[in-house]
Motif scaffolding. Sequence first.
Motif, PDB file in Angstrom:
ATOM      1  N   ASP A  37      -1.807  12.975  -7.934  1.00 34.22           N
ATOM      2  CA  ASP A  37      -1.715  12.314  -9.242  1.00 34.22           C
ATOM      3  C   ASP A  37      -0.478  11.428  -9.354  1.00 34.22           C
ATOM      4  O   ASP A  37      -0.008  11.135 -10.455  1.00 34.22           O
ATOM      5  N   ALA A  38       0.041  10.957  -8.225  1.00 30.69           N
ATOM      6  CA  ALA A  38       1.261  10.141  -8.219  1.00 30.69           C
ATOM      7  C   ALA A  38       1.043   8.803  -8.914  1.00 30.69           C
ATOM      8  O   ALA A  38      -0.086   8.296  -9.009  1.00 30.69           O
ATOM      9  N   ARG A  39       2.143   8.242  -9.377  1.00 34.39           N
ATOM     10  CA  ARG A  39       2.153   6.912  -9.994  1.00 34.39           C
ATOM     11  C   ARG A  39       3.189   6.051  -9.286  1.00 34.39           C
ATOM     12  O   ARG A  39       4.262   6.532  -8.917  1.00 34.39           O
ATOM     13  N   SER A  40       2.856   4.758  -9.091  1.00 35.13           N
ATOM     14  CA  SER A  40       3.781   3.828  -8.450  1.00 35.13           C
ATOM     15  C   SER A  40       3.832   2.552  -9.277  1.00 35.13           C
ATOM     16  O   SER A  40       2.789   2.039  -9.709  1.00 35.13           O
ATOM     17  N   TYR A  41       5.056   2.038  -9.483  1.00 36.87           N
ATOM     18  CA  TYR A  41       5.248   0.877 -10.354  1.00 36.87           C
ATOM     19  C   TYR A  41       6.052  -0.208  -9.623  1.00 36.87           C
ATOM     20  O   TYR A  41       7.248  -0.352  -9.831  1.00 36.87           O
ATOM     21  N   PRO A  42       5.405  -0.987  -8.758  1.00 35.64           N
ATOM     22  CA  PRO A  42       6.111  -2.095  -8.098  1.00 35.64           C
ATOM     23  C   PRO A  42       6.156  -3.331  -8.999  1.00 35.64           C
ATOM     24  O   PRO A  42       5.345  -3.464  -9.928  1.00 35.64           O
ATOM     25  N   ASP A  43       7.088  -4.229  -8.727  1.00 34.16           N
ATOM     26  CA  ASP A  43       7.149  -5.491  -9.462  1.00 34.16           C
ATOM     27  C   ASP A  43       5.890  -6.318  -9.203  1.00 34.16           C
ATOM     28  O   ASP A  43       5.307  -6.274  -8.110  1.00 34.16           O
ATOM     29  N   TYR A  44       5.483  -7.094 -10.218  1.00 40.59           N
ATOM     30  CA  TYR A  44       4.392  -8.067 -10.123  1.00 40.59           C
ATOM     31  C   TYR A  44       3.027  -7.433  -9.843  1.00 40.59           C
ATOM     32  O   TYR A  44       2.093  -8.121  -9.431  1.00 40.59           O
ATOM     33  N   GLN A  45       2.900  -6.124 -10.033  1.00 38.11           N
ATOM     34  CA  GLN A  45       1.654  -5.420  -9.761  1.00 38.11           C
ATOM     35  C   GLN A  45       1.417  -4.388 -10.856  1.00 38.11           C
ATOM     36  O   GLN A  45       2.335  -3.639 -11.193  1.00 38.11           O
ATOM     37  N   PRO A  46       0.207  -4.346 -11.418  1.00 38.12           N
ATOM     38  CA  PRO A  46      -0.082  -3.265 -12.373  1.00 38.12           C
ATOM     39  C   PRO A  46       0.135  -1.903 -11.732  1.00 38.12           C
ATOM     40  O   PRO A  46       0.111  -1.761 -10.503  1.00 38.12           O
ATOM     41  N   ALA A  47       0.345  -0.904 -12.561  1.00 41.21           N
ATOM     42  CA  ALA A  47       0.629   0.447 -12.067  1.00 41.21           C
ATOM     43  C   ALA A  47      -0.435   0.912 -11.081  1.00 41.21           C
ATOM     44  O   ALA A  47      -1.632   0.697 -11.280  1.00 41.21           O
ATOM     45  N   ALA A 137       3.251 -13.935  -6.199  1.00 34.34           N
ATOM     46  CA  ALA A 137       1.823 -13.722  -5.945  1.00 34.34           C
ATOM     47  C   ALA A 137       1.589 -12.876  -4.701  1.00 34.34           C
ATOM     48  O   ALA A 137       0.554 -12.208  -4.584  1.00 34.34           O
ATOM     49  N   ASP A 138       2.553 -12.867  -3.780  1.00 32.91           N
ATOM     50  CA  ASP A 138       2.423 -12.045  -2.577  1.00 32.91           C
ATOM     51  C   ASP A 138       2.370 -10.560  -2.902  1.00 32.91           C
ATOM     52  O   ASP A 138       1.865  -9.763  -2.113  1.00 32.91           O
ATOM     53  N   ASP A 139       2.930 -10.176  -4.048  1.00 32.16           N
ATOM     54  CA  ASP A 139       3.036  -8.763  -4.398  1.00 32.16           C
ATOM     55  C   ASP A 139       1.860  -8.264  -5.231  1.00 32.16           C
ATOM     56  O   ASP A 139       1.811  -7.074  -5.559  1.00 32.16           O
TER      57      ASP A 139
END
Length: 219
Positions: A37-47, A137-139
Amino acid sequence: LAPDTPAWQAIAIRERQLAAACAETAPERIAPFYRDDARSYPDYQPALRGTGAISAYRPAIAARRQCLALTYRPAEMLDLGSAVLVRGGVHEQRRRTDGTVEEIDAKYLHLWRREPDGRLRLQAESQGYNAPYAHPADDYVADLPASATSPAAAPPDGIAGELAVLNARIAHGVKSHDTVERLSVYADDAVIMPFADTPKAGMAVIAPYLSAYVARGSG
């Protein structure tokens, strides 16, 4: 936690292993580091929610650039009992498809959960650039696979209520451009991680930074 403690060293080892797996961009190497159930929050990308999306994300962007080296540099670890929150910096060396080599500096948060069998796995993570990235946009990756996950664990009742009040105060301060209200939620030794900027630590730094930010009409 202090850097010379066994707990710090164990997590530092785990972060080096995670960095190696991410650099290899193999989903089967990345997935074991994350809870279902992990969550990841990178820049320029929805969760990203669940191991399916998280472990597929890096291989997807690897088609646009090659990770030559990735290093996590923990700066602070907070022992929360069943979990440890890590704050630090991350450096990545990348090669784009045109041959250009980039040196990227970013900040990150890792929430490592201690499993019953003693393993450390990520419950949540967040990572953001220290400066605006020239190729956002690469991310972004569309149509990542979803994982069958249970809902994220709810905080204890007392904490849940307190967090709801604080989040509402932050939201109102942003909407009303009220610097005083926004600053009221921070402790004297707080650390903020603003978008496309370096972390800011302590109210002596945060107050003028956030006041200037709000004065520019940014929030």
